[in-house]
Every structure is written in C-alpha cells, then in structure tokens.
Design an enzyme around this catalytic site. Structure first.
Site, PDB file in Angstrom:
ATOM      1  CE  LYS A  54       7.093   9.977 -15.746  1.00  0.00           C
ATOM      2  NZ  LYS A  54       6.955   9.084 -14.600  1.00  0.00           N
ATOM      3  CD  GLN A  98       4.553   8.838 -11.721  1.00  0.00           C
ATOM      4  OE1 GLN A  98       4.623   8.831 -12.942  1.00  0.00           O
ATOM      5  NE2 GLN A  98       5.612   9.072 -10.956  1.00  0.00           N
ATOM      6  CG  ASP A 121       8.515   3.468 -15.264  1.00  0.00           C
ATOM      7  OD1 ASP A 121       9.350   4.281 -15.719  1.00  0.00           O
ATOM      8  OD2 ASP A 121       7.648   3.785 -14.433  1.00  0.00           O
TER       9      ASP A 121
END
Ligand code: NDP
Length: 292
Positions: A54, A98, A121
C-alpha cells in the site's frame, strides 16, 4: 475457453493511472498530495507485506504515506490514541488500520474511532451502516468488494435485475459485496458454511462472487452457463513445477468454470490487484472531500 477473461491487472492499472493523473493535477493546482496513514500492530508477515504494497502504491501515484508501527503488545489505549492523533493530523487524508488486530485488542472500537471522512477502508460502522440502508450512500466502499463491482461494470455485466450469489459473508468481503449488489438492484442470495445444497443455489446465479478461502471448491458444473464469475479467493496449492513450491488458486475451479461462464476473473490477476487500486481511489476521494 468460452468465458471472456476479466483482466484485473489491466483494469487496476487504468484505475491507478487515472488516480495518478488526478493527483498530478492537484499538485499543479497547488493542492496538498493525498496522504495515507497506515497502522500496523505487531509483526504478522502477511500484514506487513500488505502494508508495504500500500505504501509502495502511494509512492508510485504521487501520494504520501505515513507508516505507524506499534508493538504486538500495544494497549487498546495506545492504539486509540494513535488513531485520534491521525484523525487530527491535516496531512493525513486516509487512515488504514491493517486487520486483523492482535486478539487482545477491540477491533470494533478502533474502527469506530476513525473519522468517517478518513475511513478509506470503509470498515467503520457508519460507512457499513450507510451501505446497508436504502437511499444512503457511504463515503467510502470497502476496497475488495468495490473492486469486484468495478470489474463487473467494466466488463459490461448487467447487475440490475440479475440473480447474484455471494459465497461468503465476512465483514470485509462477502457482506459488503452483497450490500453493494443490492444497491445496484441485483437480487442477492448470500451463502455461507451452513447453506444447504450450495451447487443448486449457485446454479441460479447470473453473477457469482466467491469469497470463502477454499481452494477450487466451486466446480464447473455448479456454474450457470453464461454467468459472470468473480473469484476473490486466494489459496495456495502445492506445485512442484514452481520455484516457490506452490501456486495460487481461487475458490473456483478456473479450468472447469471458464468453459461454462460468460465472464471470469483469474487468480492471480483478477480481484487481487483491484484492492489496492480502490484504496488509492478512496484516498484521493478522501483528500477531495477534505478540500471542501
Ligand atoms: P473469512 O474466513 O473471513 O470468511 C469466509 C466465509 O466463507 C465465511 O462467511 C464462511 O462461512 C464461508 N465459508 C467457509 N467455508 C465454507 C464452505 N465450505 N461453504 C460455504 N461457505 C463457506 O474470509 P474472507 O472473506 O476474509 O476471505 C475470503 C477469501 O478471499 C480468502 O481466500 C481471502 O484470502 C480472500 N481475500 C482476497 C482479497 C483480495 O484482495 N483479492 C482481500 C480479502 C480476502 P461462515 O460465515 O458460516 O463461517
């Protein structure tokens, strides 16, 4: 092969190019480069690899990434303080925690804390709640399901009115994918480990999104002729012909399904590359939302 291959690598490349062009235009207009903060708690190798990809994507597209590494025994308070700081930091447009977090941490409380305008996200309860409500729009759609729908749209598959089956009901893939299909007016059946007679249910699907993590479980004769098959699964199978000793396969038996389906994504090279591309798109959107 009768199915048309949906090339996720090529489609992801186009998404990334369009994001890079928009980021360059922002720079030319004197606007701040979109900034993505990544938070990694602990040292899981797979999570560290995802976070590194990322960050690399941010660099390639002209965005800025800010990495925040916390030890595996970080306290809930410590993680929450970090999220609060990132919420307040004007350089940070998007926050990506994450997952999974170590088991001692309350994941829901952490996700809940992320400012909805920075939730790139799309996992905060507010974004998911909006996705689940008729007539409401989430600010951000979770990246992998967003990628699945984008692939269907780019391939020209008609979603409205289609019978869609989503195999898997996880918070990060199956459930948001089902909600997105409903929002696009498909008629959706969600299958899971307690579903009876999966093959019969899947045979009704004009669109199948498979996300269960079971190597090649969906067989060719489960697929309705002409159906669009989006395979999210990433599984490894031993393969002595490969240097690594294994190869990646999806949840669908590709060799069988490609002879029956109308459209199909390969693994690798299908949904996989879309996840990061959509994260970059969401991060750009976050910067644009925060401009105004
Ligand atoms: P989870 O393990 O969180 O969820 C799996 C789902 O599949 C559950 O809903 C489970 O049912 C269902 N399931 C498991 N076994 C069966 C079975 N035999 N029959 C029917 N349903 C079953 O997985 P994720 O959603 O996180 O991931 C799914 C796959 O997608 C994995 O291979 C993962 O690696 C991949 N993935 C790929 C991404 C990408 O970028 N391409 C991103 C994220 C995931 P129940 O709810 O009843 O337990």
């Amino acid at each position: 092969m009768t199915a048309q291959l949906i090339d996720g690598k090529a489609i992801a490349r186009q998404v990334r190019e369009s994001v890079a062009a928009a980021v360059a235009k922002r720079a030319a207009d004197g606007k701040q480069a979109p900034g993505l903060a990544t938070v990694l708690v602990g040292d899981r190798v797979d999570s560290a690899t995802y976070v590194a990809s990322k960050q690399k994507a941010c660099q390639e597209l002209g965005m800025v990434s800010f990495h925040n590494q916390l030890p595996g025994d970080a306290t809930q308070e410590h993680v929450e303080d970090l999220v609060r700081r990132l919420n307040a930091d004007p350089q940070v447009n998007g926050i990506l925690v994450q997952l999974p977090l170590p088991a001692h941490l309350n994941e829901e409380r952490v996700l809940q804390l992320i400012n909805i305008e920075k939730d790139v996200d799309g996992f905060s309860p507010i974004n998911i709640g909006r996705l689940a409500q008729k007539g409401r729009e989430p600010l951000f759609v979770p990246c992998t399901p967003f990628g699945c729908i984008y692939l269907l749209e780019q391939a020209g598959v008609k979603i409205e009115g289609a019978n869609a089956v989503v195999l898997g009901r996880s918070n990060i893939v199956g459930m948001p994918a089902a909600l997105l299909l409903i929002s696009r007016n498909a008629t959706v059946t969600v299958c899971h480990s307690r579903t009876r007679d999966l093959p019969a249910v899947i045979r009704q699907a004009d669109i199948l999104i498979a996300a269960i993590g079971k190597a090649e479980m969906v067989r060719g004769d489960w697929i309705k002729p002409g159906a669009a098959v989006i395979d999210v699964g990433i599984n490894s199978r031993p393969d002595a012909t490969k240097k690594s000793g294994y190869r990646l396969v999806g949840d669908v038996n590709f060799e069988e399904a490609k002879e029956v389906a109308g459209f199909i994504t390969p693994v690798p090279g299908g949904v996989g590359p879309m996840t990061i591309a959509m994260l970059m798109k969401n991060t750009l959107r976050a910067a644009e939302i925060q401009d105004s």
